[in-house]
Design a protein around this motif. Structure first.
Motif, PDB file in Angstrom:
ATOM      1  N   MET A   1      47.097  29.789  48.842  1.00 20.88           N
ATOM      2  CA  MET A   1      46.012  28.856  48.761  1.00 20.88           C
ATOM      3  C   MET A   1      46.544  27.485  49.199  1.00 20.88           C
ATOM      4  N   PRO A   2      45.984  26.903  50.260  1.00 19.64           N
ATOM      5  CA  PRO A   2      46.441  25.587  50.702  1.00 19.64           C
ATOM      6  C   PRO A   2      46.166  24.524  49.632  1.00 19.64           C
ATOM      7  N   THR A   3      47.114  23.615  49.484  1.00 20.73           N
ATOM      8  CA  THR A   3      46.955  22.506  48.557  1.00 20.73           C
ATOM      9  C   THR A   3      47.325  21.209  49.264  1.00 20.73           C
ATOM     10  N   PHE A   4      46.737  20.121  48.800  1.00 23.03           N
ATOM     11  CA  PHE A   4      47.051  18.796  49.316  1.00 23.03           C
ATOM     12  C   PHE A   4      47.531  17.972  48.141  1.00 23.03           C
ATOM     13  N   ARG A   5      48.608  17.196  48.375  1.00 24.96           N
ATOM     14  CA  ARG A   5      49.247  16.455  47.295  1.00 24.96           C
ATOM     15  C   ARG A   5      49.492  15.007  47.679  1.00 24.96           C
ATOM     16  N   VAL A   6      49.558  14.172  46.667  1.00 20.18           N
ATOM     17  CA  VAL A   6      49.982  12.793  46.826  1.00 20.18           C
ATOM     18  C   VAL A   6      51.030  12.549  45.741  1.00 20.18           C
ATOM     19  N   ALA A   7      52.182  12.062  46.154  1.00 21.45           N
ATOM     20  CA  ALA A   7      53.292  11.805  45.229  1.00 21.45           C
ATOM     21  C   ALA A   7      53.564  13.025  44.342  1.00 21.45           C
ATOM     22  N   GLY A   8      53.449  14.221  44.920  1.00 23.80           N
ATOM     23  CA  GLY A   8      53.747  15.458  44.210  1.00 23.80           C
ATOM     24  C   GLY A   8      52.621  16.011  43.354  1.00 23.80           C
ATOM     25  N   LYS A   9      51.497  15.301  43.254  1.00 24.91           N
ATOM     26  CA  LYS A   9      50.379  15.772  42.429  1.00 24.91           C
ATOM     27  C   LYS A   9      49.263  16.306  43.318  1.00 24.91           C
ATOM     28  N   MET A  10      48.771  17.494  42.985  1.00 22.44           N
ATOM     29  CA  MET A  10      47.681  18.088  43.751  1.00 22.44           C
ATOM     30  C   MET A  10      46.399  17.295  43.560  1.00 22.44           C
ATOM     31  N   TYR A  11      45.657  17.139  44.664  1.00 17.38           N
ATOM     32  CA  TYR A  11      44.339  16.529  44.562  1.00 17.38           C
ATOM     33  C   TYR A  11      43.264  17.356  45.252  1.00 17.38           C
ATOM     34  N   ILE A  12      43.649  18.358  46.043  1.00 13.90           N
ATOM     35  CA  ILE A  12      42.692  19.301  46.635  1.00 13.90           C
ATOM     36  C   ILE A  12      43.368  20.656  46.746  1.00 13.90           C
ATOM     37  N   THR A  13      42.607  21.696  46.462  1.00 12.57           N
ATOM     38  CA  THR A  13      43.026  23.050  46.791  1.00 12.57           C
ATOM     39  C   THR A  13      41.869  23.711  47.540  1.00 12.57           C
ATOM     40  N   VAL A  14      42.237  24.648  48.385  1.00 11.40           N
ATOM     41  CA  VAL A  14      41.235  25.393  49.149  1.00 11.40           C
ATOM     42  C   VAL A  14      41.332  26.856  48.709  1.00 11.40           C
ATOM     43  N   PRO A  15      40.375  27.310  47.890  1.00 11.74           N
ATOM     44  CA  PRO A  15      40.394  28.700  47.433  1.00 11.74           C
ATOM     45  C   PRO A  15      40.309  29.683  48.600  1.00 11.74           C
ATOM     46  N   ASP A  16      40.679  30.906  48.321  1.00 14.24           N
ATOM     47  CA  ASP A  16      40.750  31.942  49.354  1.00 14.24           C
ATOM     48  C   ASP A  16      39.470  32.142  50.139  1.00 14.24           C
ATOM     49  N   ASP A  17      38.309  31.942  49.500  1.00 16.34           N
ATOM     50  CA  ASP A  17      37.060  32.202  50.214  1.00 16.34           C
ATOM     51  C   ASP A  17      36.746  31.136  51.265  1.00 16.34           C
ATOM     52  N   GLU A  18      37.415  29.997  51.196  1.00 16.47           N
ATOM     53  CA  GLU A  18      37.277  28.897  52.157  1.00 16.47           C
ATOM     54  C   GLU A  18      35.849  28.369  52.295  1.00 16.47           C
ATOM     55  N   THR A  19      35.003  28.628  51.320  1.00 16.77           N
ATOM     56  CA  THR A  19      33.643  28.092  51.345  1.00 16.77           C
ATOM     57  C   THR A  19      33.512  26.904  50.401  1.00 16.77           C
ATOM     58  N   SER A  20      34.597  26.611  49.688  1.00 17.04           N
ATOM     59  CA  SER A  20      34.586  25.511  48.734  1.00 17.04           C
ATOM     60  C   SER A  20      35.969  24.871  48.701  1.00 17.04           C
ATOM     61  N   ILE A  21      36.032  23.729  48.022  1.00 23.47           N
ATOM     62  CA  ILE A  21      37.311  23.110  47.703  1.00 23.47           C
ATOM     63  C   ILE A  21      37.291  22.798  46.215  1.00 23.47           C
ATOM     64  N   ALA A  22      38.462  22.674  45.639  1.00 24.63           N
ATOM     65  CA  ALA A  22      38.586  22.238  44.253  1.00 24.63           C
ATOM     66  C   ALA A  22      39.200  20.845  44.283  1.00 24.63           C
ATOM     67  N   VAL A  23      38.584  19.917  43.556  1.00 22.52           N
ATOM     68  CA  VAL A  23      39.056  18.539  43.515  1.00 22.52           C
ATOM     69  C   VAL A  23      39.171  18.079  42.067  1.00 22.52           C
ATOM     70  N   ARG A  24      39.952  17.037  41.872  1.00 23.91           N
ATOM     71  CA  ARG A  24      40.094  16.470  40.533  1.00 23.91           C
ATOM     72  C   ARG A  24      38.786  15.820  40.095  1.00 23.91           C
ATOM     73  N   CYS A  25      38.474  16.001  38.834  1.00 28.99           N
ATOM     74  CA  CYS A  25      37.269  15.395  38.269  1.00 28.99           C
ATOM     75  C   CYS A  25      37.507  15.243  36.771  1.00 28.99           C
ATOM     76  N   PRO A  26      37.401  14.032  36.246  1.00 24.65           N
ATOM     77  CA  PRO A  26      37.592  13.863  34.799  1.00 24.65           C
ATOM     78  C   PRO A  26      36.648  14.777  34.026  1.00 24.65           C
ATOM     79  N   LYS A  27      37.174  15.426  33.004  1.00 27.07           N
ATOM     80  CA  LYS A  27      36.373  16.376  32.230  1.00 27.07           C
ATOM     81  C   LYS A  27      35.088  15.750  31.710  1.00 27.07           C
TER      82      LYS A  27
END
Length: 89
Positions: A1-27
Protein backbone atom coordinates in the motif's frame (compact mmCIF):
# COMPACT_ATOMS: atom_id res chain seq x y z
CA UNK A 1 0.00 0.00 0.00
CA UNK A 2 1.64 3.29 -1.06
CA UNK A 3 2.13 5.81 1.74
CA UNK A 4 3.20 9.44 1.81
CA UNK A 5 5.15 10.83 4.75
CA UNK A 6 6.45 14.08 6.13
CA UNK A 7 9.29 13.96 8.67
CA UNK A 8 8.67 10.20 8.99
CA UNK A 9 4.94 10.51 9.78
CA UNK A 10 2.32 9.17 7.38
CA UNK A 11 -0.25 11.62 6.10
CA UNK A 12 -1.76 9.68 3.16
CA UNK A 13 -2.17 6.03 2.32
CA UNK A 14 -3.64 4.58 -0.84
CA UNK A 15 -5.60 1.39 -0.10
CA UNK A 16 -5.38 -1.53 -2.50
CA UNK A 17 -8.63 -0.72 -4.29
CA UNK A 18 -7.19 2.66 -5.39
CA UNK A 19 -10.66 4.24 -5.36
CA UNK A 20 -10.00 6.10 -2.12
CA UNK A 21 -7.26 7.56 0.03
CA UNK A 22 -6.89 7.58 3.79
CA UNK A 23 -5.90 10.90 5.37
CA UNK A 24 -5.37 12.19 8.87
CA UNK A 25 -8.44 13.61 10.54
CA UNK A 26 -8.83 14.51 14.22
CA UNK A 27 -11.23 12.05 15.83
CA UNK A 28 -13.41 14.86 17.18
CA UNK A 29 -13.99 16.14 13.60
CA UNK A 30 -14.61 12.80 11.89
CA UNK A 31 -18.21 12.18 12.93
CA UNK A 32 -19.29 15.64 11.78
CA UNK A 33 -17.42 15.27 8.48
CA UNK A 34 -18.93 11.86 7.78
CA UNK A 35 -22.42 12.99 8.78
CA UNK A 36 -22.18 16.01 6.46
CA UNK A 37 -20.89 14.08 3.43
CA UNK A 38 -21.25 10.30 3.86
CA UNK A 39 -20.92 9.72 0.12
CA UNK A 40 -17.43 11.22 0.31
CA UNK A 41 -16.03 10.28 3.75
CA UNK A 42 -16.14 7.13 5.87
CA UNK A 43 -14.12 5.10 8.36
CA UNK A 44 -13.77 1.33 8.01
CA UNK A 45 -14.44 -0.56 11.26
CA UNK A 46 -10.78 -1.57 11.67
CA UNK A 47 -9.75 2.12 11.64
CA UNK A 48 -12.40 3.37 14.09
CA UNK A 49 -9.85 3.96 16.84
CA UNK A 50 -7.41 5.83 14.64
CA UNK A 51 -7.13 9.45 13.51
CA UNK A 52 -7.77 8.59 9.87
CA UNK A 53 -10.71 8.99 7.51
CA UNK A 54 -11.19 7.55 4.02
CA UNK A 55 -12.00 9.79 1.07
CA UNK A 56 -13.79 8.43 -2.01
CA UNK A 57 -11.89 9.97 -4.92
CA UNK A 58 -14.82 9.80 -7.37
CA UNK A 59 -16.95 11.89 -4.98
CA UNK A 60 -14.55 14.84 -4.87
CA UNK A 61 -15.43 18.08 -6.60
CA UNK A 62 -12.17 18.41 -8.51
CA UNK A 63 -8.48 18.71 -7.92
CA UNK A 64 -8.88 21.79 -5.71
CA UNK A 65 -10.82 19.81 -3.12
CA UNK A 66 -8.31 16.95 -3.31
CA UNK A 67 -5.47 19.42 -2.78
CA UNK A 68 -7.21 20.96 0.26
CA UNK A 69 -7.71 17.53 1.84
CA UNK A 70 -4.10 16.52 1.22
CA UNK A 71 -2.71 19.82 2.54
CA UNK A 72 -4.84 19.53 5.68
CA UNK A 73 -3.57 16.01 6.31
CA UNK A 74 0.03 17.10 5.67
CA UNK A 75 -0.33 19.97 8.15
CA UNK A 76 -1.57 17.56 10.82
CA UNK A 77 1.47 15.33 10.38
CA UNK A 78 4.21 17.91 9.78
CA UNK A 79 6.36 19.20 12.62
CA UNK A 80 6.05 22.90 13.42
CA UNK A 81 9.41 23.70 11.82
CA UNK A 82 7.96 22.73 8.43
CA UNK A 83 4.50 24.27 8.73
CA UNK A 84 5.57 27.81 7.80
CA UNK A 85 7.33 26.66 4.62
CA UNK A 86 5.07 23.79 3.54
CA UNK A 87 1.90 23.38 1.49
CA UNK A 88 -0.83 25.86 2.27
CA UNK A 89 1.58 28.30 3.96
Amino acid sequence: MPTFRVAGKMYITVPDDETSIAVRCPKHERAELIAAEPEKFWVPPHEAGSSWVRVRLAALEGLGELRDIIVDSWQQAAPERLLDAGPGA
